[in-house]
Scaffold this active site. Structure first.
Site, short mmCIF file in Angstrom:
data_model
loop_
_atom_site.label_atom_id
_atom_site.label_comp_id
_atom_site.label_asym_id
_atom_site.label_seq_id
_atom_site.Cartn_x
_atom_site.Cartn_y
_atom_site.Cartn_z
N GLY A 156 39.92 50.61 43.02
CA GLY A 156 41.15 50.63 42.63
C GLY A 156 40.98 50.95 41.10
O GLY A 156 40.16 51.59 40.57
N ARG A 178 39.40 51.98 51.32
CA ARG A 178 40.24 52.40 52.33
C ARG A 178 40.64 53.79 52.21
O ARG A 178 40.35 54.74 53.37
CB ARG A 178 41.39 51.50 52.65
N SER A 179 40.97 54.28 51.27
CA SER A 179 41.45 55.73 51.16
C SER A 179 40.39 56.23 49.98
O SER A 179 39.94 55.70 49.10
CB SER A 179 42.80 55.93 50.74
N ARG A 238 37.43 37.98 43.67
CA ARG A 238 37.77 36.61 44.08
C ARG A 238 36.38 35.99 44.81
O ARG A 238 35.81 36.50 45.52
CB ARG A 238 38.90 36.62 45.08
N GLU A 267 37.03 26.96 42.55
CA GLU A 267 37.22 27.01 41.14
C GLU A 267 37.74 25.54 40.53
O GLU A 267 39.08 25.35 40.94
CB GLU A 267 37.55 28.32 40.67
N HIS A 286 35.33 32.27 35.41
CA HIS A 286 36.80 33.14 35.87
C HIS A 286 37.29 33.62 34.67
O HIS A 286 38.54 33.21 34.15
CB HIS A 286 37.82 32.50 36.64
N GLY A 288 37.56 37.01 33.64
CA GLY A 288 37.86 38.71 33.77
C GLY A 288 38.67 39.25 32.85
O GLY A 288 38.60 40.23 32.02
C1 DGY Z 1 43.76 38.13 38.02
O1 DGY Z 1 44.52 38.79 37.32
O2 DGY Z 1 43.81 38.32 38.96
C2 DGY Z 1 42.60 37.57 37.42
O3 DGY Z 1 41.62 37.05 38.24
C3 DGY Z 1 42.96 36.21 36.56
O4 DGY Z 1 43.00 36.75 35.54
#
Ligand code: DGY
Length: 326
Positions: A156, A178-179, A238, A267, A286, A288
């Site tokens: 993605g 998937r695509s 995740r 978590e 976590h 990100g």
């Molecule tokens: C999300 O946006 O899904 C992240 O994991 C949280 O910041």
């Protein structure tokens, strides 16, 4: 006319809260921990809108307790904390915060990739523990990133942003999605392959798929055993996409070389989890999307989505179009 009531389950950035002022009647859970479920039920009973985070579970039980609810605005791109089908059946709109966190998340994936390959945390601990006695030709050797093969699971926007960074390191890019992603194939020379081929050929495997019934436990013992012994697994998607017990065995018994993890099955991960004893596992809490710009963008988007829904407009980041009146 009374303003619609909204409950916000964390003090998010002012870029979001300022937009709500004067347009909705909102209250914020001010504690630095997830909202108590009982408080969520109590406030939800009155609310037309909830603005919440990935630590809040939105299930049938909660939705049944919120008879006036029109929208749940998730302050995250992932929305596995929400039973979207249950919300759609009740005509409740669900929204998320894509795009604004793409670069921040890709950056953290690449940080984990480099840090694990070059043993950055392990080396820093070694130095601080006073174990650095001399330079040595064999001291803390890592794995090369430049020119290696990167396998991206879930191509993605974030997967593609990771691939763009990898291009700067002259990496070969395989992906599973998937695509097909023609733009990634054209611009990044990425090649779509099966999961088995990706696992067998990649030096780094980076996970960027959403968590759903298809991806829960996607990387288990069987898949980890298909990876190269020299390979590194990166997970910024995740935690439950990976079987963590199998990953512990993979990293401690040498099925793979190591792992860089931003997300965990539970978590916060308990500090006595055996995974955290392994020097070849890089673990961060976590983070990100944890940059100032990304979080300000998420707060803004979460507020804009919420307001649009309450004003009867189609929210820009609607996850369940089936719930929107045609
Ligand atoms: C999300 O946006 O899904 C992240 O994991 C949280 O910041």
């Amino acid at each position: 006319m009374a303003l619609p009531k909204v409950y916000v389950t964390r003090r998010i950035q002012d870029t979001g809260l300022d937009l709500l002022k004067g347009r909705v009647d909102f209250e914020v859970w001010e504690e630095p921990r997830p909202v108590d479920r009982s408080a969520l039920f109590e406030k939800g009973a009155e609310a037309e809108g909830l603005l919440l985070t990935l630590t809040d579970r939105v299930d049938e039980e909660l939705l049944d307790a919120c008879p006036r609810l029109k929208v749940v605005s998730n302050y995250a791109v992932g929305y596995d904390n929400i039973d979207v089908d249950a919300a759609t059946r009740r005509g409740i709109l669900i929204t998320n915060t894509p795009d604004v966190l793409t670069d921040a998340t890709a950056d953290i994936a690449f940080t984990l990739l480099l840090a694990t390959a070059r043993r950055v945390f392990e080396s820093s601990n070694f130095l601080r523990a006073g174990e650095w006695k001399t330079w040595h030709p064999d001291l803390l050797l890592g794995r090369d990133v430049s020119g290696a093969t990167l396998g991206i699971v879930g191509m993605g926007k974030i997967g593609e942003a990771v691939a763009r960074r990898a291009k700067g390191f002259s990496m070969d890019i395989l992906y599973m999605n998937r695509s097909p992603r023609p733009s990634a194939e054209r611009e990044l020379n990425a090649r779509q392959v099966s999961l088995d081929e990706l696992l067998a050929k990649s030096d780094f495997v980076s996970l960027h798929c959403p968590l759903n019934d298809e991806t829960r436990g996607l990387i288990g013992e069987e898949q980890l055993r298909k990876m190269k012994k020299t390979a590194i697994l990166i997970n910024t998607s995740r935690g439950p996409v990976v079987d963590q017990k199998a990953l512990y065995r993979a990293c401690s018994e040498g099925w793979i070389w190591g792992a860089g993890l931003d997300v965990f099955e539970k978590e916060p991960i308990p500090t006595d989890d055996p995974l955290l004893t392994l020097p070849n596992v890089t673990a961060i809490p976590h983070l990100g999307s944890a940059t100032i710009k990304a979080r300000e963008g998420m707060a803004r988007k979460a507020a804009e989505n919420l307001l649009a829904a309450l004003e009867g407009k189609r929210p820009p980041d609607l996850v369940n179009p089936g719930a929107f009146p045609q």
